[in-house]
Design a protein around this motif. Structure first.
Motif, PDB file in Angstrom:
ATOM      1  N   PHE A   1      25.570  35.250 -24.341  1.00  0.00           N
ATOM      2  CA  PHE A   1      26.164  36.171 -23.390  1.00  0.00           C
ATOM      3  C   PHE A   1      26.580  37.465 -24.087  1.00  0.00           C
ATOM      4  CE2 PHE A   1      26.546  32.627 -20.422  1.00  0.00           C
ATOM      5  CZ  PHE A   1      26.484  33.266 -19.186  1.00  0.00           C
ATOM      6  N   ALA A   2      27.215  37.349 -25.257  1.00  0.00           N
ATOM      7  CA  ALA A   2      27.697  38.537 -25.966  1.00  0.00           C
ATOM      8  C   ALA A   2      26.542  39.444 -26.370  1.00  0.00           C
ATOM      9  CB  ALA A   2      28.507  38.122 -27.189  1.00  0.00           C
ATOM     10  N   ARG A   3      25.476  38.868 -26.890  1.00  0.00           N
ATOM     11  CA  ARG A   3      24.327  39.688 -27.293  1.00  0.00           C
ATOM     12  C   ARG A   3      23.688  40.363 -26.093  1.00  0.00           C
ATOM     13  NH1 ARG A   3      22.028  39.777 -32.023  1.00  0.00           N
ATOM     14  NH2 ARG A   3      19.969  40.096 -31.104  1.00  0.00           N
ATOM     15  N   THR A   4      23.655  39.666 -24.983  1.00  0.00           N
ATOM     16  CA  THR A   4      23.087  40.267 -23.776  1.00  0.00           C
ATOM     17  C   THR A   4      23.922  41.441 -23.308  1.00  0.00           C
ATOM     18  OG1 THR A   4      22.114  38.154 -23.102  1.00  0.00           O
ATOM     19  CG2 THR A   4      22.381  39.821 -21.399  1.00  0.00           C
ATOM     20  N   ILE A   5      25.252  41.269 -23.287  1.00  0.00           N
ATOM     21  CA  ILE A   5      26.140  42.382 -22.914  1.00  0.00           C
ATOM     22  C   ILE A   5      25.918  43.564 -23.851  1.00  0.00           C
ATOM     23  CG2 ILE A   5      28.544  43.138 -22.839  1.00  0.00           C
ATOM     24  CD1 ILE A   5      29.246  40.233 -21.989  1.00  0.00           C
TER      25      ILE A   5
ATOM     26  N   GLN B   1      31.505  42.911 -31.132  1.00  0.00           N
ATOM     27  CA  GLN B   1      32.845  42.323 -31.168  1.00  0.00           C
ATOM     28  C   GLN B   1      33.545  42.481 -29.815  1.00  0.00           C
ATOM     29  OE1 GLN B   1      33.866  40.453 -33.424  1.00  0.00           O
ATOM     30  NE2 GLN B   1      33.372  41.132 -35.488  1.00  0.00           N
ATOM     31  N   ALA B   2      33.380  43.649 -29.188  1.00  0.00           N
ATOM     32  CA  ALA B   2      33.953  43.863 -27.863  1.00  0.00           C
ATOM     33  C   ALA B   2      33.248  43.005 -26.823  1.00  0.00           C
ATOM     34  CB  ALA B   2      33.864  45.339 -27.481  1.00  0.00           C
ATOM     35  N   ALA B   3      31.946  42.802 -27.002  1.00  0.00           N
ATOM     36  CA  ALA B   3      31.190  41.970 -26.067  1.00  0.00           C
ATOM     37  C   ALA B   3      31.665  40.520 -26.133  1.00  0.00           C
ATOM     38  CB  ALA B   3      29.701  42.056 -26.373  1.00  0.00           C
ATOM     39  N   ARG B   4      31.942  40.030 -27.341  1.00  0.00           N
ATOM     40  CA  ARG B   4      32.454  38.658 -27.464  1.00  0.00           C
ATOM     41  C   ARG B   4      33.808  38.531 -26.765  1.00  0.00           C
ATOM     42  NH1 ARG B   4      30.631  39.207 -33.271  1.00  0.00           N
ATOM     43  NH2 ARG B   4      28.589  38.190 -33.342  1.00  0.00           N
TER      44      ARG B   4
END
Length: 484
Positions: free
Chosen positions: A89-93, A102-105
């Motif tokens: 999910f974080a990489r996709t964001i 880091q903000a995506a996580r």
């Protein structure tokens, strides 16, 4: 390297009645940092709107009386699955928005919290008994009210928090018992699609959530104006919000249309903490944040020290690829937006402003920037910048500073840094905002708290418990007894 896209087919992004479908037209989603294609989604049209709303209406009628525990189970299960897939999910964001990884996580973790809060509130949504005997003629009446769902909700979400803001629409809507037609951001729909897939994998019935991707201009009017849509919930810009309000007709609206967040810094504050919080609040998520710090009013005796420390910390922020763990500032959503910010800064400088740090653009990346000596008429002061730019002002009189802070037409949060309780209380009372952060950045948000605007364009509240109330309505049962 592309992120794992966890719905069945990247091109089949229309979800109608539980089936992922493709359309005859598609659009590419690009990585803002290098403009490389990340994925592809289908483009909906008015025909898909009719199918999606019909599917949602049928699902609502079929499942409106499901136990709250079952609705909570969908949400808890989806939260657990998002947790398991956090890095995907974080990489996709990061890939679809340019948000640093880091903000995506952090956004993914907030989404998990939002879903769990929604699950908890699903089982707490209740009414209360009414004292009909409080007025003459009601002595032999008893009854209560309960909260019931509205029906079909159209939810339209933006690019800047594409996962958590989708969760803030879907979680409360489902918790209250509604069905949803979701229109995710056209620039960043992928993480929202992954969220819906997680709900489907945890028992969400077909049609309870339908998804339409593509260009809003092609089908949004048909969606928001549909007679079977009971409510439109929208987060985005004022211009689009005004169009939605005009087209929606007589139905419930909830809108969050942005802000221009002010911060007051008093000379009795903890200076290092105030500077660090303002730097973080200004540039987190590349400044594309409706509650990000935009205007900072500093008591004159502290102004030089604050400005110098702010410049030094800002200059240390690393700009680059959003996929690197040590990147502080990634690209904006696209180069066009970075060019807009570049133009606004150049206009302010031409109008007499001093460029203190930044003011540089590389493609879609705009370096974190601060200015002072701005005029009230500069766009960076009177409009929502929605980019990594901050304006600094010195003040002598607190009442004057409060008047300047309140001058913006849009507001959500404000902040004050002080060690004086009386000052904190005065500012909290007199700032014309919906939330005041004391000794903290304006961009702090707890997903459980009420959230929304305080001035023009303020319609309703988000924050899970409060959004659920917006997405439901009271229903009274009154029984006249025969006690003779």
């Amino acid at each position: 390297m592309q992120a794992a896209i966890l719905y069945p087919n990247a091109a089949a992004s229309l979800l109608i009645n539980g089936q992922w479908l493709a359309s005859g037209a598609s659009m590419q989603i690009h990585n803002p940092f290098n403009n490389e294609a990340v994925s592809e989604v289908s483009c909906a049209d008015d025909r898909h709107v009719l199918q999606a709303v019909k599917s949602a209406r049928q699902a609502f009628e079929k499942h409106r009386f499901l136990p709250s525990a079952e609705r909570a189970a969908w949400l808890k299960g989806a939260a657990n699955l998002v947790q398991q897939r956090l890095e995907d999910f974080a990489r996709t964001i990061a890939l679809e928005t340019g948000k640093p990884i880091q903000a995506a996580r952090k956004e993914v973790r907030r989404c998990i919290n939002t879903l769990n809060l929604s699950a908890e509130e699903a089982t707490r949504l209740c009414g209360e008994t009414l004292r009909f005997d409080s007025f003459a003629g009601g002595e032999e009446r008893i009854g209560y009210y309960e909260q019931v769902p509205l029906g079909v909700i159209a939810a339209i979400t933006p690019f800047n928090d594409p996962l958590n803001l989708a969760a803030h629409k879907l979680g409360p809507a489902l918790a209250a018992g509604n069905a949803v037609v979701l229109k995710p951001s056209q620039q960043a729909p992928l993480s929202a699609l992954m969220l819906v897939q997680a709900l489907l994998e945890n028992g969400l019935p077909p049609g309870q959530v339908n998804v339409l991707t593509g260009y809003a201009r092609e089908f949004a009017q048909a969606l928001v104006s549909h007679k079977d849509v009971a409510m439109v919930t929208y987060t985005g810009g004022e211009a689009s919000g005004e169009i939605i309000a005009k087209n929606a007709g007589i139905k419930k609206l909830a809108m969050e249309l942005g802000a221009n967040s002010p911060v007051l810094v008093m000379d009795d504050c903890n200076l290092p903490k105030a500077v660090a919080a303002c730097v973080s609040g200004a540039y987190w998520a590349v400044g594309q944040n409706c509650i990000g710090v935009q205007r900072i009013y500093i008591q004159r005796s502290l102004y030089s020290a604050f400005k110098q420390a702010f410049i030094e910390q800002t200059a240390k922020l690393k700009v680059g690829s959003q996929l690197l763990d040590d990147t502080d500032i990634g690209p904006m959503i696209n180069e066009r937006e970075a060019m807009r910010i570049e133009q606004w800064v150049e206009q302010a400088v031409a109008n007499g402003a001093n460029l203190l740090v930044g003011g540089k653009r590389e493609g879609a990346c705009y370096y974190p920037t601060a200015l002072d000596n701005l005029k009230d008429s500069d766009r960076l002061v009177c409009q929502e910048a929605f980019g990594p730019v901050v304006s600094l002002f010195a003040f002598d009189d607190l009442d004057d500073a409060l008047a300047q802070a309140n001058s913006a037409e849009f507001s959500i949060h404000g902040a004050v840094f002080t060690s004086n309780l009386n000052t904190a209380m005065k500012v909290s009372r007199e700032l014309d905002v919906a939330g005041v952060m004391v000794n903290d950045s304006t961009d702090y948000r707890l997903d459980a708290m009420p959230f929304g605007g305080a001035k023009r364009g303020s319609l309703g509240r988000e924050g899970v418990k409060f959004a659920i109330r917006e997405m439901s309505q009271t229903k009274v049962m009154c029984m006249q007894l025969d006690l003779d």
